[in-house]
Design an enzyme around this catalytic site. Structure first.
Site, mmCIF file in Angstrom:
data_model
loop_
_atom_site.group_PDB
_atom_site.id
_atom_site.type_symbol
_atom_site.label_atom_id
_atom_site.label_comp_id
_atom_site.label_asym_id
_atom_site.label_seq_id
_atom_site.Cartn_x
_atom_site.Cartn_y
_atom_site.Cartn_z
ATOM 1 N N CYS A 21 49.808 10.009 -26.968
ATOM 2 C CA CYS A 21 51.287 10.395 -27.078
ATOM 3 C C CYS A 21 52.030 8.723 -26.826
ATOM 4 O O CYS A 21 51.297 7.925 -26.529
ATOM 5 C CB CYS A 21 51.485 11.241 -26.084
ATOM 6 S SG CYS A 21 51.590 10.725 -24.227
ATOM 7 N N CYS A 24 51.883 7.258 -23.516
ATOM 8 C CA CYS A 24 50.641 6.882 -22.807
ATOM 9 C C CYS A 24 50.423 5.480 -23.590
ATOM 10 O O CYS A 24 49.851 4.425 -23.117
ATOM 11 C CB CYS A 24 49.633 7.640 -23.211
ATOM 12 S SG CYS A 24 49.381 9.060 -22.019
ATOM 13 N N CYS A 96 47.964 15.060 -26.354
ATOM 14 C CA CYS A 96 47.578 13.714 -26.032
ATOM 15 C C CYS A 96 45.975 13.774 -25.430
ATOM 16 O O CYS A 96 46.057 14.472 -24.464
ATOM 17 C CB CYS A 96 48.583 12.834 -25.129
ATOM 18 S SG CYS A 96 47.871 11.259 -24.452
ATOM 19 N N CYS A 99 46.820 11.904 -21.502
ATOM 20 C CA CYS A 99 47.413 12.516 -20.199
ATOM 21 C C CYS A 99 47.207 14.081 -20.465
ATOM 22 O O CYS A 99 47.485 14.835 -19.697
ATOM 23 C CB CYS A 99 48.874 12.204 -20.364
ATOM 24 S SG CYS A 99 49.761 12.791 -21.720
ATOM 25 N N ASP A 331 43.817 27.005 35.330
ATOM 26 C CA ASP A 331 43.113 28.275 35.187
ATOM 27 C C ASP A 331 44.309 29.544 35.236
ATOM 28 O O ASP A 331 45.449 29.214 35.663
ATOM 29 C CB ASP A 331 42.345 28.749 36.182
ATOM 30 C CG ASP A 331 40.830 27.738 36.127
ATOM 31 O OD1 ASP A 331 40.614 27.420 35.038
ATOM 32 O OD2 ASP A 331 40.230 27.531 37.174
#
EC number: 5.4.99.25
Length: 515
Positions: A21, A24, A96, A99, A331
């Protein structure tokens, strides 16, 4: 206009021809300007086409193309450049391979709206946010393949390409998403924000991409009890650092296979960092444990110090859960008097975090409607400040008052003997009463001072200042010889403790407030 250096031309051509793409492509061409990624996909695609067809777009002075001009672009080029084209149109969008659709489908308004609805429905009190992304581990393998190819292309022209030069997918995605989500929420993205929106991506179709690494780098993939898969992102990255380039190319050649499906968002999580509230509590009941007393699922006592405090705080801060801690514990039959025992509560994932001093004081008053406990110095503190409560645990001192019975008659000389003892070192084995939940150990403790007060012929009060961690009950009766010396052995009689009060926990924290 995209500012891509001329030296990356061949990289862009190779990646585009593999179906990568346009966003990218920018990443692997080391384009570091967020504005370029925020452009619509069609515009990025057009600019890349112009760059490859006519030269460096930085040298072009053309005005942005009209919609008609874009439509009329060479269709043969669009086969490579159309990954992001017209998602709603008739053209099939190529996913793509680098990605896996994250920079395509998940930057669209529809997805931003989905994230916004998730955040809005959780009803958090917000002033900013930070976005975190969890990516499938196989993306690292695919990116490694593309980087090796890009590096090879750069090398042909005498250039180098370091892996760190490439814009990371997470970074590019945040560049696009942050302003869109900020506009929806009406708040700014801030990397230091305490409120995190986590988006978790998976891609089952390509899960097998990582598997070859397990045969090449077996030591990187060791199964653990808590992990569902050995192919974690960290393990994959470690293996990619070890594997030789030629071995990788054989096992995972470029280009990576084209996926048929995009990534899936399996979860959108909202989480606010913990808020810490500290204070001191007094305990006035001799039938109240510090924490819930539940054995085999059955509650033994109705409430606890922890619950009487945290129920109000959890409701006010609207937190998902909490962690309670204190400077020691008493306690169930022991009172805590004086200025009280320091405590801190970690409120996890609070939905409300802004409180005024008056609101915190009102919360304290609400807690103090109980007749069993009282709280003072209630305040919001930092995580770092909580550490002060546990610092020097062994060196702290605590003061007690014990009502003691002895078998023989109380004599003045016996009381004077105890009064005269200072810095008495005793040896204590883990008491029998707690041996079921604590390991057997022998420890040395110091009784710094003792003071007695006659009550009657078989009873007296003993005021002690001791090293923290001293078992007072066992110091009195000896625990069948497991604590030496003890009050009984010193007075040469049988002794037992009837009542015990904690009079002070000598820790200068949290800071005192004017109540």
């Amino acid at each position: 206009m995209l500012l891509i250096e001329e030296k990356y031309r061949s990289v862009a051509q190779v990646l585009l021809s593999s179906g990568t793409c346009s966003r990218c492509v920018l990443r692997f061409c080391c384009v570091g300007s967020p504005a370029n990624y925020r452009l619509p996909c069609k515009e990025v695609t057009y600019e890349l086409q112009k760059y490859l067809s006519h030269g460096d777009p930085a040298e072009e002075n053309d005005t942005p193309p009209s919609k008609k001009a874009k439509i009329e672009e060479d269709t043969s080029s669009n086969e490579h450049l159309g990954n992001c084209e017209d998602v709603n149109g008739s053209q099939v969008v190529r996913i793509c391979p680098l990605c896996l659709g994250i920079l395509q489908q998940f930057c669209e308004p529809e997805f931003i709206e989905k994230v916004f609805v998730k955040i809005n429905s959780a009803v958090y009190e917000l002033k900013d946010f930070v976005l975190s992304i969890s990516l499938p581990a196989q993306l690292s393998v695919r990116e490694h393949s593309a980087w090796l190819q890009a590096k090879q292309e750069m090398g042909k022209h005498g250039h180098s390409l370091d892996k760190t030069d490439i814009v990371q997918l997470k970074e590019a995605y945040k560049w696009i998403i942050h302003p869109l989500l900020s506009d929806q929420l009406g708040i700014q993205a801030d990397s230091k924000s305490l409120f995190e929106v986590a988006v978790v991506f998976t891609h089952p179709e390509t899960d097998g991409d990582c598997h070859f690494l397990a045969t090449v780098c077996r030591d990187c993939f060791k199964p653990t009890k808590n992990k569902q898969s050995v192919f974690t992102r960290m393990a994959v990255v470690k293996a990619l650092e070890k594997i030789k380039e030629e071995d990788f190319r054989v096992q995972f050649p470029f280009p990576p296979s084209s996926p048929e499906t995009t990534c899936e968002v399996v979860d959108i999580q909202c989480n606010h960092s913990p808020v810490f509230v500290a204070g001191r509590y007094n305990k006035y009941s001799r039938n109240l444990p510090q924490t819930p007393w539940i054995i085999d699922g059955e509650r033994k006592i109705e409430s606890s110090v922890e619950e009487l405090i945290t129920d109000h705080l959890v409701a006010a801060f609207r937190s998902s859960s909490f962690n309670f801690s204190s400077s020691g514990r008493e306690d169930v039959d022991v009172r805590t008097l004086g200025k009280g025992r320091p405590f801190a509560i970690e409120l996890l994932n609070p939905h409300k975090v802004q409180f005024t001093g008056q609101e915190i004081k009102a919360l304290q008053q609400k807690i103090n409607t109980s007749d069993k406990i009282k709280v003072r110095d209630l305040q919001i503190v930092s995580r770092e400040a909580v550490a002060h409560m546990k610092e020097g645990e062994e060196e702290k001192t605590k003061c007690y008052c014990a009502l003691i019975w002895i078998e023989k008659m109380v004599r003045n000389e016996d009381l004077q003997l105890l009064d005269g003892l200072e810095e008495l070192t005793i040896a204590q084995k883990t008491p029998l009463r707690v041996l079921h939940r604590r390991p057997l150990a022998s420890r040395s403790r110091t009784i710094h001072t003792m003071r007695t007060e006659y009550v009657d012929e078989h009873h007296f009060r003993l005021y002690l200042k001791t090293q923290a961690g001293t078992y007072i009950k066992e110091f009195v009766h000896g625990d069948f010889g497991r604590t030496k010396p003890n009050v009984g052995s010193i007075m040469e009689t049988n002794a037992d403790i009837l009542e015990l009060d904690v009079e002070s926990v000598d820790v200068d924290w949290p800071p005192s407030l004017d109540d």
